[in-house]
Design a protein around this motif. Structure first.
Motif, PDB file in Angstrom:
ATOM      1  N   SER A   1       0.844  -1.193   0.000  1.00 56.75           N
ATOM      2  CA  SER A   1       0.000   0.000   0.000  1.00 56.75           C
ATOM      3  C   SER A   1       0.880   1.244   0.000  1.00 56.75           C
ATOM      4  O   SER A   1       1.950   1.276   0.606  1.00 56.75           O
ATOM      5  CB  SER A   1      -0.929  -0.015   1.207  1.00 56.75           C
ATOM      6  OG  SER A   1      -0.170   0.077   2.384  1.00 56.75           O
ATOM      7  N   ARG A   2       0.377   2.274  -0.658  1.00 55.67           N
ATOM      8  CA  ARG A   2       1.243   3.445  -0.871  1.00 55.67           C
ATOM      9  C   ARG A   2       1.224   4.356   0.360  1.00 55.67           C
ATOM     10  O   ARG A   2       0.245   4.368   1.127  1.00 55.67           O
ATOM     11  CB  ARG A   2       0.786   4.199  -2.110  1.00 55.67           C
ATOM     12  CG  ARG A   2      -0.544   4.847  -1.934  1.00 55.67           C
ATOM     13  CD  ARG A   2      -1.236   5.079  -3.253  1.00 55.67           C
ATOM     14  NE  ARG A   2      -2.627   5.406  -2.967  1.00 55.67           N
ATOM     15  CZ  ARG A   2      -3.033   6.651  -2.719  1.00 55.67           C
ATOM     16  NH1 ARG A   2      -2.192   7.648  -2.743  1.00 55.67           N
ATOM     17  NH2 ARG A   2      -4.299   6.886  -2.445  1.00 55.67           N
ATOM     18  N   PRO A   3       2.286   5.124   0.549  1.00 51.94           N
ATOM     19  CA  PRO A   3       2.325   6.050   1.686  1.00 51.94           C
ATOM     20  C   PRO A   3       1.329   7.199   1.485  1.00 51.94           C
ATOM     21  O   PRO A   3       1.198   7.715   0.392  1.00 51.94           O
ATOM     22  CB  PRO A   3       3.750   6.581   1.674  1.00 51.94           C
ATOM     23  CG  PRO A   3       4.286   6.286   0.331  1.00 51.94           C
ATOM     24  CD  PRO A   3       3.537   5.123  -0.217  1.00 51.94           C
ATOM     25  N   LEU A   4       0.637   7.524   2.555  1.00 47.81           N
ATOM     26  CA  LEU A   4      -0.374   8.568   2.486  1.00 47.81           C
ATOM     27  C   LEU A   4       0.178   9.853   3.114  1.00 47.81           C
ATOM     28  O   LEU A   4       0.065  10.927   2.579  1.00 47.81           O
ATOM     29  CB  LEU A   4      -1.599   8.083   3.272  1.00 47.81           C
ATOM     30  CG  LEU A   4      -2.954   8.633   2.895  1.00 47.81           C
ATOM     31  CD1 LEU A   4      -3.188   8.550   1.397  1.00 47.81           C
ATOM     32  CD2 LEU A   4      -4.036   7.843   3.629  1.00 47.81           C
ATOM     33  N   LEU A   5       0.766   9.656   4.291  1.00 48.98           N
ATOM     34  CA  LEU A   5       1.390  10.771   4.992  1.00 48.98           C
ATOM     35  C   LEU A   5       2.874  10.467   5.092  1.00 48.98           C
ATOM     36  O   LEU A   5       3.242   9.383   5.524  1.00 48.98           O
ATOM     37  CB  LEU A   5       0.833  10.859   6.410  1.00 48.98           C
ATOM     38  CG  LEU A   5      -0.291  11.830   6.726  1.00 48.98           C
ATOM     39  CD1 LEU A   5      -0.735  11.633   8.157  1.00 48.98           C
ATOM     40  CD2 LEU A   5       0.119  13.269   6.490  1.00 48.98           C
ATOM     41  N   THR A   6       3.690  11.434   4.714  1.00 54.28           N
ATOM     42  CA  THR A   6       5.128  11.207   4.823  1.00 54.28           C
ATOM     43  C   THR A   6       5.749  12.324   5.653  1.00 54.28           C
ATOM     44  O   THR A   6       5.505  13.503   5.395  1.00 54.28           O
ATOM     45  CB  THR A   6       5.786  11.213   3.433  1.00 54.28           C
ATOM     46  OG1 THR A   6       5.018  10.379   2.583  1.00 54.28           O
ATOM     47  CG2 THR A   6       7.201  10.700   3.521  1.00 54.28           C
ATOM     48  N   VAL A   7       6.505  11.916   6.659  1.00 57.07           N
ATOM     49  CA  VAL A   7       7.243  12.870   7.470  1.00 57.07           C
ATOM     50  C   VAL A   7       8.707  12.597   7.209  1.00 57.07           C
ATOM     51  O   VAL A   7       9.154  11.462   7.346  1.00 57.07           O
ATOM     52  CB  VAL A   7       6.938  12.670   8.969  1.00 57.07           C
ATOM     53  CG1 VAL A   7       7.832  13.550   9.824  1.00 57.07           C
ATOM     54  CG2 VAL A   7       5.481  12.945   9.255  1.00 57.07           C
TER      55      VAL A   7
ATOM     56  N   LEU B   1       3.009   6.982   6.912  1.00 60.01           N
ATOM     57  CA  LEU B   1       1.765   6.287   7.238  1.00 60.01           C
ATOM     58  C   LEU B   1       1.194   5.806   5.919  1.00 60.01           C
ATOM     59  O   LEU B   1       0.944   6.596   5.008  1.00 60.01           O
ATOM     60  CB  LEU B   1       0.796   7.253   7.923  1.00 60.01           C
ATOM     61  CG  LEU B   1      -0.605   6.709   8.180  1.00 60.01           C
ATOM     62  CD1 LEU B   1      -0.574   5.619   9.242  1.00 60.01           C
ATOM     63  CD2 LEU B   1      -1.539   7.842   8.619  1.00 60.01           C
ATOM     64  N   ARG B   2       1.014   4.457   5.821  1.00 61.20           N
ATOM     65  CA  ARG B   2       0.527   3.931   4.545  1.00 61.20           C
ATOM     66  C   ARG B   2      -0.990   3.812   4.569  1.00 61.20           C
ATOM     67  O   ARG B   2      -1.593   3.724   5.638  1.00 61.20           O
ATOM     68  CB  ARG B   2       1.150   2.556   4.286  1.00 61.20           C
ATOM     69  CG  ARG B   2       2.662   2.647   4.136  1.00 61.20           C
ATOM     70  CD  ARG B   2       3.273   1.280   4.006  1.00 61.20           C
ATOM     71  NE  ARG B   2       4.718   1.373   4.230  1.00 61.20           N
ATOM     72  CZ  ARG B   2       5.456   0.369   4.667  1.00 61.20           C
ATOM     73  NH1 ARG B   2       4.892  -0.804   4.960  1.00 61.20           N
ATOM     74  NH2 ARG B   2       6.753   0.527   4.832  1.00 61.20           N
ATOM     75  N   ALA B   3      -1.546   3.799   3.392  1.00 59.90           N
ATOM     76  CA  ALA B   3      -3.005   3.747   3.291  1.00 59.90           C
ATOM     77  C   ALA B   3      -3.525   2.497   3.985  1.00 59.90           C
ATOM     78  O   ALA B   3      -3.021   1.394   3.774  1.00 59.90           O
ATOM     79  CB  ALA B   3      -3.435   3.757   1.827  1.00 59.90           C
TER      80      ALA B   3
ATOM     81  N   TYR C   1       1.261  15.095   2.394  1.00 59.61           N
ATOM     82  CA  TYR C   1       0.048  14.294   2.466  1.00 59.61           C
ATOM     83  C   TYR C   1      -0.439  14.020   1.054  1.00 59.61           C
ATOM     84  O   TYR C   1      -0.817  14.960   0.336  1.00 59.61           O
ATOM     85  CB  TYR C   1      -1.047  15.019   3.255  1.00 59.61           C
ATOM     86  CG  TYR C   1      -2.395  14.361   3.104  1.00 59.61           C
ATOM     87  CD1 TYR C   1      -2.638  13.098   3.656  1.00 59.61           C
ATOM     88  CD2 TYR C   1      -3.412  14.964   2.368  1.00 59.61           C
ATOM     89  CE1 TYR C   1      -3.857  12.476   3.487  1.00 59.61           C
ATOM     90  CE2 TYR C   1      -4.636  14.342   2.197  1.00 59.61           C
ATOM     91  CZ  TYR C   1      -4.856  13.096   2.753  1.00 59.61           C
ATOM     92  OH  TYR C   1      -6.057  12.464   2.573  1.00 59.61           O
ATOM     93  N   ASP C   2      -0.399  12.762   0.642  1.00 53.48           N
ATOM     94  CA  ASP C   2      -0.939  12.354  -0.641  1.00 53.48           C
ATOM     95  C   ASP C   2      -0.477  13.289  -1.764  1.00 53.48           C
ATOM     96  O   ASP C   2      -1.280  13.755  -2.579  1.00 53.48           O
ATOM     97  CB  ASP C   2      -2.486  12.368  -0.551  1.00 53.48           C
ATOM     98  CG  ASP C   2      -3.089  11.412  -1.582  1.00 53.48           C
ATOM     99  OD1 ASP C   2      -2.347  10.580  -2.137  1.00 53.48           O
ATOM    100  OD2 ASP C   2      -4.304  11.512  -1.819  1.00 53.48           O
ATOM    101  N   GLY C   3       0.825  13.572  -1.748  1.00 52.11           N
ATOM    102  CA  GLY C   3       1.372  14.402  -2.813  1.00 52.11           C
ATOM    103  C   GLY C   3       1.248  15.907  -2.571  1.00 52.11           C
ATOM    104  O   GLY C   3       1.676  16.706  -3.394  1.00 52.11           O
TER     105      GLY C   3
ATOM    106  N   SER D   1     -10.166  18.468   5.459  1.00 48.33           N
ATOM    107  CA  SER D   1     -11.341  17.607   5.484  1.00 48.33           C
ATOM    108  C   SER D   1     -10.964  16.134   5.482  1.00 48.33           C
ATOM    109  O   SER D   1     -11.744  15.293   5.915  1.00 48.33           O
ATOM    110  CB  SER D   1     -12.274  17.946   4.328  1.00 48.33           C
ATOM    111  OG  SER D   1     -11.647  17.613   3.118  1.00 48.33           O
ATOM    112  N   GLU D   2      -9.772  15.808   5.014  1.00 51.21           N
ATOM    113  CA  GLU D   2      -9.435  14.386   4.895  1.00 51.21           C
ATOM    114  C   GLU D   2      -8.603  13.858   6.057  1.00 51.21           C
ATOM    115  O   GLU D   2      -8.497  12.646   6.241  1.00 51.21           O
ATOM    116  CB  GLU D   2      -8.694  14.131   3.569  1.00 51.21           C
ATOM    117  CG  GLU D   2      -9.610  14.344   2.372  1.00 51.21           C
ATOM    118  CD  GLU D   2      -8.933  14.052   1.049  1.00 51.21           C
ATOM    119  OE1 GLU D   2      -7.756  13.614   1.057  1.00 51.21           O
ATOM    120  OE2 GLU D   2      -9.578  14.269   0.006  1.00 51.21           O
ATOM    121  N   VAL D   3      -7.969  14.761   6.796  1.00 54.40           N
ATOM    122  CA  VAL D   3      -7.153  14.328   7.929  1.00 54.40           C
ATOM    123  C   VAL D   3      -7.727  14.935   9.208  1.00 54.40           C
ATOM    124  O   VAL D   3      -7.815  16.150   9.322  1.00 54.40           O
ATOM    125  CB  VAL D   3      -5.683  14.768   7.766  1.00 54.40           C
ATOM    126  CG1 VAL D   3      -4.849  14.268   8.925  1.00 54.40           C
ATOM    127  CG2 VAL D   3      -5.134  14.257   6.456  1.00 54.40           C
TER     128      VAL D   3
END
Ligand SMILES: Nc1ncnc2c1ncn2[C@@H]1O[C@H](COP(=O)(O)OP(=O)(O)O)[C@@H](O)[C@H]1O
Ligand SMILES: [Mg+2]
Lengths: 282, 341, 346
Positions: free
Chosen positions: A8-14, A38-40, A74-76, A92-94
């Motif tokens: 699964s792809r990363p959604l949030l990257t720090v 954080l991956r999806a 976040y998601d690009g 709205s998404e996080v």
């Protein structure tokens, strides 16, 4: 337990997050080059003792604190340079659940208005549609519609945290950030709230960043873990790796940590909490 | 530290500029013909025309403002319509009188409030504490000018303990060097003049210190009570130290800084109140001058006073702040790191 | 990312109040204080005491709710005696301010030189002044202007303070800083002195004194309100709302202001007493309602020359000012103890 699609792809990257407090020669580095993703669909635990920089990390992520260095993505979307539209989307998404349910609900607003607020700012629903959605959400977290017009002060800690969870989930986010959502609660209700979060994660297929100062709490919740010590991410890996074969001495210490004050009692309480979780999730 | 001092001085300069600007706009507030007002009520048409030219009232506002700034910086605040002197010349004689009164009143405040607050804290909840607190409430509400009148009536007119008014008895004034009668007496080496000057200051300073007494004493009291409740004091007492000594030794030191802060914060109020007290005791300070100017509708003299008081106050609070960074390491630290409490 | 973050490194918080408040009433009536705490503790989870009912900010109903919440218990059996005395005096003053002119036994303005400087007697309870006017009648007539003008000053100052502080809170950091610096600079002039200058420039009238005091006092009030807003802004429920995507304006209107108004009311109630004394001082220096009017400060000034022969002319108005200032001060303190959540939680 949720079974993860492996790639699964990363959604949030720090990446390389640094946050210092103070200025001049008296600075204190609360978060020191922390990187994780954080991956999806997964539940990622961020664990470390009190003061290790967990809250600061997520506060930077949520835009409540201005990072000194590093990239947040976040998601690009680059979270440090958001356009207005990106900001709207991210907000709205996080969503987030705070540690202290006693201070995170506006005492001057009814539960109905508190839970409706994300809908109000993030959707174009009519007020009756909002109301229906709020009632539905409150029922989902185990509270009835009769509570709509009551104020936070008339709820217990556990109920308040349910309300906070309802608020976080009502507008259908993809990511939920929980900053020690149960550590301010009575031990007797911690398990219920944890179970609720687990249920929600599965029902709504959320990605969750879950913060705890205690490895026991996250054991049955998290797919992967990041261990923080004094602002440094000292270890990360899958649950089985971290629990089964901890690499860093700090992780081992955390695993072995036994509260000093009342070891026997605490162990028992912890045991019963874990059993509760297990029976629920079994 | 050096950065902070520079910042603080910069802020003071900014304040002075701001005050000059405010006063300039106040001259624009004057309804009707400002030139007529500037020239005084008894002015002839000729004098009014002169005043108009002197004030540059025919020029554009921005130019007037630039002129005003330039003149203010040079110390030219225009002419008083009643004394026909440069307002700054008038004020240079009155400012020391007011400053001296304020300083003596501050001294009184500390000398009275610190022991009283200490006593109230040490005997917490006992009769003297209750009495002191009632006194604080009373002294905080009394209008200074009225208190001044009562003190004057009781202690000067009736009992005759202190002189009724003025800054010196006839012929007892020291030669004027600094304008501060106490300092001038000391310079002249004249103990009689010093005593006379001080006697003339007792009642005014007492009246002026009353409202501030309450704030400072309450602060001392609550600070000491806070200090008394700390583990340190409990420990010292358990080791056999006398509680009262511990209070004085440990508590008072920690109270010093916050007392200074409060006094710094009260400085503006004190200067305002000093104007009132002066008029009662006919001390020839800014207050009396200002009062006369108001009664004569000598608006430009009033605004000149406002400007001068603002500048004096700005400099005085700068000094208080600098003393404070010099003495209190915590304040220093908080400024150098810029941390919020 | 926006200026609404809690911002370490910004200018130091203004100290809202140099001395901790509730000690006065606790000291004078220790038992009552403790009981008051315990009543309030019923049904109120920790951390939310003080918020007992909804309070829509700045609407008359909200103001009423705030005040009634503040006053609740002041008449109760458990209220400290000092608080009860204070409210009785304040209510009496308000009544006198309204009906004073109608109950005055003599014409407050009619000069009767034959009756000049009569000492207090059955006919003239507070004696007569140098023009033979009844001092009591003048006090009763002057109560309205003196008290209502002081309250008007505080109301106007507070409204301006809330509006400007809100604008500052909504603006980018730099604008916020500039607004606060302007306040700092304006505060470099003592309020008394600035008000005197403005009132003198505007000419003698009650209106110009009110305007002058408002202009002189708003910077201080704005700074205090800005401090209050900043504290509320950093609370967890505001941050919670922020992360759900509420705009700055929405945060301010729905979260920050409603939860700040209690502290603002407290601030305002504390300022009334200062306004009374300040206005009296200005009147004493000769700016204020012009001569025949019965302003208390002006009455003190007018009686000053006669203090040795006729103490009553200046003593009674001075006493009236003192009592009013102290009663409003005590009331402000009492309201603060009841409304200020930070004091209640101690
Ligand atoms: N606003 C702040 N100002 C100064 N220091 C802070 C601030 N917030 C957190 N810190 C410091 O940063 C460190 C990490 O805090 P935090 O992220 O809250 O830890 P955790 O959530 O892991 O308990 C602590 O040492 C804390 O004192
Ligand atoms: Mg934390």
């Amino acid at each position: 337990m949720s079974s993860q699609p492996l790639a699964s792809r990363p959604l949030l990257t720090v990446d390389g997050l640094v946050k210092r407090f103070g200025s001049g020669n008296r600075t204190h580095t609360a978060v020191d080059k922390v990187s994780f993703e954080l991956r999806a669909g997964e539940v990622l635990g961020l664990v470390g003792e009190s003061g290790s920089g967990k809250s600061t990390t997520v506060r930077c992520l949520m835009g409540l604190e201005r990072p000194d260095a590093g990239t947040l993505d976040y998601d690009g979307i680059n979270l440090r340079r958001l356009t207005y539209a990106q900001q709207r989307r991210f907000r709205s998404e996080v969503q987030m659940v705070f540690q202290d349910p006693y201070s995170s609900l506006n005492p001057r607003m009814t539960i109905g208005r508190i839970v409706a607020e994300p809908l109000r700012v993030n959707t174009k629903l009519s007020s009756s549609a909002r109301r229906d959605r709020v009632v539905e959400m409150l029922e989902l977290v185990g509270l009835g519609a009769e509570h709509l017009d009551r104020y936070p002060r008339s709820f217990s800690g556990g109920q308040r945290q349910r309300i906070a969870i309802a608020r976080a989930l009502v507008s259908g986010p993809r990511v939920l950030v929980c900053d020690e959502p149960v550590s301010a609660l009575d031990v007797s209700v911690q398990a219920q709230v944890l179970n609720l979060l687990k249920d929600m994660q599965e029902k709504l297929s959320l990605s969750v960043l879950f913060i705890a100062h205690d490895l026991a709490v996250v054991r049955y919740l998290c797919d992967r873990l990041v261990i923080l010590q004094n602002g440094v991410a000292v270890e990360q890996g899958s649950r089985d790796e971290v629990y089964g074969d901890p690499q860093h001495p700090y992780t081992r210490a955390l695993l072995e940590a036994v509260p000093r004050a009342d070891p026997a009692g605490e162990r028992m309480r912890r045991q019963s909490r874990l059993e509760l979780i297990e029976t629920r999730t079994a | 530290m050096a950065i902070y001092v520079a910042k603080r001085v910069g802020l003071a300069i900014l304040s002075v500029w701001g005050i000059i600007t405010i006063v300039f706009f106040l001259t624009k507030l004057i309804p009707g013909d400002a030139a007529r007002v500037a020239a005084g009520r008894t002015a002839t048409a000729d004098q009014i025309a002169q005043a108009r030219e002197r004030l540059g009232l025919d020029k554009p506002v921005l130019e007037q403002y630039a002129d005003f700034l330039a003149r203010a910086v040079r110390g030219d605040l225009g002419q008083s319509a009643s004394t026909h002197q440069n307002v700054v010349t008038d004020l240079s004689q009155t400012v020391p009188v007011t400053l001296q009164l304020v300083l003596v009143a501050m001294l009184f405040t500390i000398v009275i409030a610190v022991p009283l607050g200490t006593l109230a804290a040490a005997l917490r909840d006992k009769a003297p504490d209750v009495a002191a607190r009632i006194l604080f409430v009373l002294s905080g509400g009394v209008p200074v000018f009225w208190l001044a009148i009562l003190l004057q009536w009781l202690f000067a007119s009736n009992l005759g303990w202190f002189p009724i008014s003025g800054s010196n008895a006839f012929g007892a004034a020291p030669p004027d060097v600094t304008g501060f009668t106490l300092v001038d007496s000391a310079i002249a080496g004249d103990p009689a003049a010093f005593a006379d000057s001080f006697e003339h200051l007792v009642l005014p300073a007492l009246a002026l210190s009353a409202p501030f007494l309450s704030t400072v004493a309450r602060n001392v009291r609550s600070n000491l009570i806070g200090a008394l409740d700390t583990d340190y004091v409990a420990f010292a007492v358990s080791k056999g130290a006398k509680p009262f000594r511990v209070v004085v030794h440990h508590g008072l030191r920690s109270t010093f800084g916050s007392t200074l802060t409060i006094i710094g914060m009260q400085l503006g109020w004190m200067m305002g109140a000093a104007l009132l007290v002066e008029t009662v005791f006919a001390l020839p300070g800014i207050g009396v001058y200002l009062n006369q100017a108001v009664l004569n509708q000598d608006t430009f003299a009033v605004l000149g006073c406002v400007l001068v008081i603002g500048v004096v106050f700005t400099v005085a609070s700068l000094v208080v702040d600098l003393i404070q960074i010099g003495t209190d390491p915590r304040v220093r630290a908080s400024y150098t790191t810029g941390a919020t409490a | 990312m926006t200026s609404l973050t809690r911002n370490p490194g910004a200018e130091p918080e203004p100290a809202l109040e140099p001395e901790p408040g509730p000690e006065r009433s606790r000291l004078l009536e220790p038992a009552a204080e403790a009981e008051r705490e315990s009543i309030d503790a019923e049904f109120v989870p920790a951390g939310t005491r003080g918020y007992r009912r909804v309070n829509e900010w700045l609407t008359p109903a909200g103001l009423g709710a705030g005040i009634s919440r503040g006053l609740r218990g002041l008449f109760g059996r458990r209220a400290p005696i000092v608080d009860r005395i204070a409210i009785v005096i304040v209510l009496a003053l308000v009544v006198v301010a309204i009906i004073g002119p109608f109950i005055a036994p003599y014409d407050p303005y009619l000069a009767q030189p034959v009756d000049a400087l009569l000492p207090p007697s059955a006919a003239h309870w507070m004696g007569t002044d140098d023009a033979g006017r009844d001092v009591l009648s003048r006090l009763l007539t002057g109560a309205g202007t003196t008290l209502l003008a002081a309250i008007a000053v505080v109301v106007l100052t507070t409204v301006i303070g809330v509006v400007v502080a809100s604008i500052a809170a909504l603006s980018p950091r730099a604008v916020d800083t500039v607004i606060m610096r302007v306040c700092d600079i304006a505060m470099a002039l003592p309020a008394m002195v600035l008000a005197l200058g403005i009132a003198a420039a505007l000419g003698p009238s009650l209106g110009s004194v009110v305007v002058a005091m408002v202009i002189a006092m708003w910077p201080g009030t704005t700074r205090l309100v800005r401090g209050i807003l900043r504290v509320t802004m950093s609370s967890a429920y505001v941050e919670s709302a922020r992360v759900t995507g509420v705009s700055k304006a929405g945060l301010l209107a729905r979260h920050v202001l409603p939860n700040s108004m209690d502290s603002v009311y407290v601030q305002a109630s504390m300022e009334i007493s200062g306004a009374i004394v300040l206005m009296a001082g200005l009147a004493y220096l000769g700016v204020g309602a012009p001569p025949p009017s019965a302003d208390w400060g002006a009455m003190v000034a007018q009686g000053r020359e006669y203090i040795t022969t006729a103490w009553w002319v200046t003593t009674f108005p001075g006493l009236a000012i003192t009592i009013a200032a102290i009663a409003f001060g005590l009331l402000g303190d009492a309201i603060r103890v009841r409304l200020d959540p930070s004091l209640r939680r101690r």
